[in-house]
Each structure stands twice: as structure tokens, then as C-alpha cells.
Design an enzyme around this catalytic site. Structure first.
Site, PDB file in Angstrom:
ATOM      1  N   THR A 174       1.220  -1.139  -0.080  1.00 25.36           N
ATOM      2  CA  THR A 174      -0.119  -0.032  -0.266  1.00 25.36           C
ATOM      3  C   THR A 174       0.556   1.399   0.236  1.00 25.36           C
ATOM      4  O   THR A 174       1.639   0.930   0.288  1.00 25.36           O
ATOM      5  CB  THR A 174      -0.794  -0.049   0.953  1.00 25.36           C
ATOM      6  OG1 THR A 174      -1.973  -0.969   1.552  1.00 25.36           O
ATOM      7  CG2 THR A 174      -1.977   0.644   1.475  1.00 25.36           C
ATOM      8  N   THR A 225      -0.733  -0.098   6.334  1.00 22.61           N
ATOM      9  CA  THR A 225      -0.742  -0.967   5.392  1.00 22.61           C
ATOM     10  C   THR A 225      -0.566  -2.626   5.487  1.00 22.61           C
ATOM     11  O   THR A 225       0.622  -2.445   7.269  1.00 22.61           O
ATOM     12  CB  THR A 225       1.311  -1.041   4.659  1.00 22.61           C
ATOM     13  OG1 THR A 225       1.272  -1.656   4.059  1.00 22.61           O
ATOM     14  CG2 THR A 225       1.827  -0.212   5.429  1.00 22.61           C
ATOM     15  N   LEU A 227      -2.423  -6.194   5.774  1.00 26.12           N
ATOM     16  CA  LEU A 227      -3.952  -7.325   5.746  1.00 26.12           C
ATOM     17  C   LEU A 227      -4.905  -6.646   5.794  1.00 26.12           C
ATOM     18  O   LEU A 227      -5.674  -6.508   6.959  1.00 26.12           O
ATOM     19  CB  LEU A 227      -3.916  -9.122   6.038  1.00 26.12           C
ATOM     20  CG  LEU A 227      -5.039  -9.299   5.789  1.00 26.12           C
ATOM     21  CD1 LEU A 227      -4.764 -10.172   4.484  1.00 26.12           C
ATOM     22  CD2 LEU A 227      -4.276 -11.211   6.370  1.00 26.12           C
TER      23      LEU A 227
END
Length: 316
Positions: A174, A225, A227
Site C-alpha cells: 500500500t 499497510t 492485510l
């Protein structure tokens, strides 16, 4: 007083397998994004404009999982998420599962300012961006050879053919930015392609306000950033704000506690945050996290791994 912090994802390529060229490209991408954001803040501009500028630069750089360089879903296609939040009034805008918007963070900004929505998704996001006159591209624009390799490895893993576990960098990533401006305003922005081989239509934490992105003046700005599902369940970004606002935690303690919770969940995670006093935090539980900062005196620092964060220049 002004400061800027960015990240390019906690899923860094393991040090042993990162080529010198890849290492330099990532660092250059971080520096370019910091310079773009500081070009706004250094002239007395708003934190909101600074985080947008920094994230646009990261979306345009192929080293990171956002925009050009985004990962592919299970169907071998790109679905992009982004959000932006203005700490002055807590207005926010986001897009999810967009397919053709060159810079999703710009679409998120337009959702915030030119619609009565907070989150617009899928074909609706693309149609809105077209109506707003934003740059639209074909899916091939986002694809890079590296992301195709990551998709192939995920495909092989699904078939039980992999001989080693995929790295965090092969799975997800991300980009994000948080900033404090000279007027004391806070802002945050986040953008991502999600995780490699994700289910078609899956949406992570980046566009979910309070999960992966949050900003409130006099409290904190956060971009996460990792899961996304776990960040959504915990409301990680807003949880950090709550720890500061209601418990009186300092930024470092609040951010560390959030990462500890995610570590207990088994998540590879990282985040960046800045508070109303200009304190900065960049915790992560992975081997590294692409990250960088510019302090009030213009000192620009970047790092990739846990032990290499250092000043590289002073900018005006």
C-alpha cells in the site's frame, strides 16, 4: 511545525533478494514523493494538498502497489482502492474497486469535494471519475512485469506447486501519506491495489475511513499497510486516535499498541502517523517498510528495512 511522513507498504522485498537497482529505484520513488509533498508544505500549503501530491507520486512509481505497479486480482485484473481525509472537518472521500482511474487518490479527493458520498465503488467510481474529467487509462497501464510474476507465483501456490512461501512483498502493499501543516491542520491519504490474487470485488482497509485511513485535527493522522481485513475488524486508524484522545496515550505508545494487536492477529502490518505536535511514528512488524519523512527543518529521510532509516538530504 510542518512535517510529512509517507509509506510505500510494509511488504518490502527481502533484503537478500532485492537487487541494487530495485533498492535504488524504491528509494528514489520515496524521495520523489517526499519532495512532491514538501513542495506544498514548504510554501505554507495545506496538509491535504501535501498528502495528495505525495500519494500521486507514489501511484505513478512502479516500485509500489498503487496505480502504475498495482497487484493483480484472481482474474488477472486490477481493482484499485484509495482514500483521503481532511483533519480540519473530518471530511473524507474514497473509491474502491476502481479499474480505469489513473490516480485513484485524485478520485477520492473529488468524491470528498464534489459529491455527497464518502465512498464510491466499482463502475460507479470509474463513471464518477470520468464525469470529473480525471485521467482514465486502460488496465495495461497498471501492469508491470514484477506484478505479473507475483500473480504467477500466487497462481502456483493455489495449485500447490510452490517450493517456498511467498514473501510479504509478493502478497500485498500500500502507499500512504500523513502530514501536519504550518496552520496545525492534519491530513491522511492511502492508495493500494490490494493483495495479489485477491477475490474479484474484494475491498481492503485503505478506503475504509477509520480502518486504514484517518485524520482529525488536534489528534492524529494515520495511514496503514498490511492485510486489510484485520485493520477493518480492529478499526486500527481510528483506534489510534481514540487511544490518544480518550486515554491520553502519546503517539508512539498508541501506534505501537495498534501494531501489537495486529501482530497478535498474525498480520504483517505497518503504519505511519503524525500528531498535532508534529511527533511522527512509523512502526511495523515486518522485515521492513518503505517509508520516509521530512521534518520541520527540511531534513528528508528514507528507509526500507528496520535498520536503514537515515537522513539523505535537506530540502528547502
Amino acid at each position: 511545525m510542518a512535517c510529512l511522513v509517507i509509506h510505500g507498504g510494509a511488504g518490502t522485498i527481502p533484503r537478500a533478494s532485492l537487487t541494487p537497482e530495485g533498492h535504488q529505484a524504491a528509494r528514489d520513488g520515496l524521495r520523489d514523493a517526499l519532495r512532491a509533498g514538501w513542495a506544498v508544505l514548504g510554501q505554507g500549503g495545506l496538509a491535504l494538498d501535501a498528502v495528495q501530491a505525495a500519494v500521486v507520486a507514489l501511484e505513478n512509481h512502479p516500485s509500489f502497489n498503487a496505480g502504475h505497479g498495482a497487484v493483480l486480482n484472481a482474474a488477472g485484473e486490477h481493482e484499485l482502492d484509495a482514500a483521503i481525509m481532511d483533519g480540519r472537518d473530518r471530511r473524507a472521500g474514497a473509491v474502491a474497486s476502481a479499474r480505469y482511474i489513473r490516480n485513484p487518490v485524485l478520485a477520492a479527493r473529488r468524491v470528498m469535494e464534489a459529491s455527497d458520498c464518502v465512498l464510491v465503488s466499482a463502475t460507479g467510481a470509474d463513471e464518477f471519475a470520468r464525469e470529473q474529467g480525471l485521467d482514465m487509462v486502460e488496465q495495461s497501464y497498471f501492469t508491470t512485469p514484477l506484478r505479473q510474476q507475483h500473480w504467477q507465483r500466487a497462481h502456483e501456490e493455489k495449485a500447490g506447486l510452490l517450493k517456498r512461501e511467498r514473501t510479504e512483498a509478493e502478497k500485498h502493499g500500500t502507499v500512504g501519506a500523513v502530514a501536519l501543516d504550518d496552520l496545525g491542520n492534519l491530513a491522511a491519504a492511502t492508495s493500494t491495489g490490494g493483495y495479489t490474487y485477491k477475490r474479484v470485488g474484494r475491498v481492503g482497509d485503505a478506503p475504509v475511513i477509520g480502518a486504514g485511513t484517518y485524520a482529525a485535527n488536534d489528534v492524529v493522522a494515520v495511514s496503514c499497510t498490511g492485510l486489510g481485513e484485520l485493520f477493518i475488524r480492529r478499526g486500527t486508524a481510528q483506534d489510534i486516535a481514540a487511544r490518544i484522545l480518550y486515554r491520553g496515550d502519546d503517539l508512539s505508545s498508541a501506534a505501537a499498541a495498534a501494531i501489537a494487536d495486529l501482530t497478535a492477529d498474525g498480520a504483517g502490518a505497518g503504519l505511519i502517523a503524525v500528531d498535532a505536535a508534529g511527533a511522527m511514528a512509523m512502526p511495523h512488524n515486518t522485515e521492513g517498510m518503505y517509508r520516509g519523512s521530512v521534518t520541520a527543518d527540511g531534513v528528508l529521510s528514507v528507509g526500507i528495512y528496520s535498520d536503514d532509516f537515515a537522513a539523505v538530504e535537506t530540502i528547502g
